[in-house]
Design an enzyme around this catalytic site. Structure first.
Site, PDB file in Angstrom:
ATOM      1  N   ASP A  66       0.677  -1.450  -0.086  1.00  0.00           N
ATOM      2  CA  ASP A  66      -0.005   0.075   0.084  1.00  0.00           C
ATOM      3  C   ASP A  66       0.780   1.357  -0.040  1.00  0.00           C
ATOM      4  OD1 ASP A  66       1.051  -0.623   2.856  1.00  0.00           O
ATOM      5  OD2 ASP A  66      -0.755  -0.757   3.403  1.00  0.00           O
ATOM      6  N   ASP A 134      -7.743  -2.108  14.006  1.00  0.00           N
ATOM      7  CA  ASP A 134      -9.363  -2.459  13.813  1.00  0.00           C
ATOM      8  C   ASP A 134      -9.504  -3.716  12.869  1.00  0.00           C
ATOM      9  OD1 ASP A 134      -8.028  -1.321  11.367  1.00  0.00           O
ATOM     10  OD2 ASP A 134      -9.254   0.275  10.979  1.00  0.00           O
ATOM     11  N   HIS A 136      -7.660  -4.305  10.038  1.00  0.00           N
ATOM     12  CA  HIS A 136      -7.204  -4.023   8.725  1.00  0.00           C
ATOM     13  C   HIS A 136      -5.920  -4.668   8.197  1.00  0.00           C
ATOM     14  CE1 HIS A 136      -5.108   0.014   9.760  1.00  0.00           C
ATOM     15  NE2 HIS A 136      -4.185  -0.664   8.967  1.00  0.00           N
ATOM     16  N   GLU A 141      -9.789  -1.527   5.173  1.00  0.00           N
ATOM     17  CA  GLU A 141     -10.320  -0.912   6.287  1.00  0.00           C
ATOM     18  C   GLU A 141     -11.805  -1.995   6.427  1.00  0.00           C
ATOM     19  OE1 GLU A 141      -8.832   0.593   8.459  1.00  0.00           O
ATOM     20  OE2 GLU A 141      -8.401   2.557   7.755  1.00  0.00           O
TER      21      GLU A 141
END
Ligand code: GLP
Length: 240
Positions: A66, A134, A136, A141
């Site tokens: 990413d 979270d 991810h 996400e």
């Protein structure tokens, strides 16, 4: 899914050895790489092994997961900069063979070509992943489709807050990113994930024990045939 619980020092060495084994078996292996603080010791161990002559990356190709939208590759928080500083400048890889998604210029064109480029290179032989608090992986996400390929996405408030520790001020953290999708990641032949610290415990629970659901992106890894999750006691604490 195999789970290994040990200290960061030990698991970082084990993951480096996983990479070394793949590359020694297949010198032109395609490596899937990640950023974040979690893989730092893994990369240091890979560089050390390279210096010691135990492995050569000269014929390898790499693809990173990413990049932040809006950051030039020369920005000290861009993932291209991170990879040069923490791995590529310390091993015998040809930088022409290293691929990191772009965050500026014609980044959308590159993003749209990325999965095709990976396939053309033969597919990823081994992929390292970190994990967000979270759940991810890369920048996928909660709510991201399990069928996603490389795409542009908006970061959650929690991710922006988590990652702000690396910027001068939270207002400097980009709000968008380009990321390999969950399907792109699942296409890798072998996956190793590293998670350490209490703030990853909830995500690690979702990864190992939770239902497979798009609200917990990492949970899709339960369906992959060759995943090893490397965690420390703190990250594993809710799974006991
Ligand atoms: C970022 C990256 C992820 C990484 C996560 C965790 O959001 N895009 O790939 O896994 O941070 O980072 P850290 O290892 O620093 O906790």
């Amino acid at each position: 899914m195999k789970v290994v619980v040990n200290t960061n020092e030990v698991i970082s060495k084990m993951i480096a050895e996983d990479f070394i084994e793949v590359v020694n078996k297949k010198p032109n292996a395609v490596l899937g790489l990640a950023t974040g603080t979690s893989p730092l010791d893994v990369y240091a161990n890979m560089a050390k092994a390279n210096k010691e002559g135990r492995v050569s990356f000269a014929k390898c190709k790499t693809f990173n997961l990413d990049e932040y939208v809006g950051l030039e590759g020369t920005h000290n928080q861009s993932y291209r900069y991170f990879m040069n500083e923490n791995l590529f400048n310390h091993i015998d890889i040809d930088k022409k063979n290293t691929n990191v998604l772009l965050g500026v210029g014609d980044y959308k064109k590159f993003m749209n070509e990325y999965d095709g480029m990976i396939a053309k290179a033969g597919g990823i032989d081994i992929q390292i992943l970190g994990i967000g608090s979270d759940g991810h992986i890369a920048f996928n996400e909660p709510g991201t489709s399990f069928d996603s390929l490389t795409h542009e996405t908006e970061l959650t408030e929690q991710t922006i807050k988590d990652n702000s520790r690396l910027f001068n001020d939270i207002s400097e953290v980009p709000t968008r990113a380009v990321t390999m999708g969950l399907k792109s990641i699942m296409n890798a032949r072998k996956i190793v994930l590293i998670a350490t610290g209490k703030n990853k415990a909830q995500a690690v629970y979702g990864l190992i024990k939770g239902p497979i659901d798009e609200s917990m992106p990492c949970s899709i890894l339960q369906k992959h045939p060759d995943v090893t999750v490397y965690v420390d006691e703190d990250a594993y604490s809710l799974c006991k």
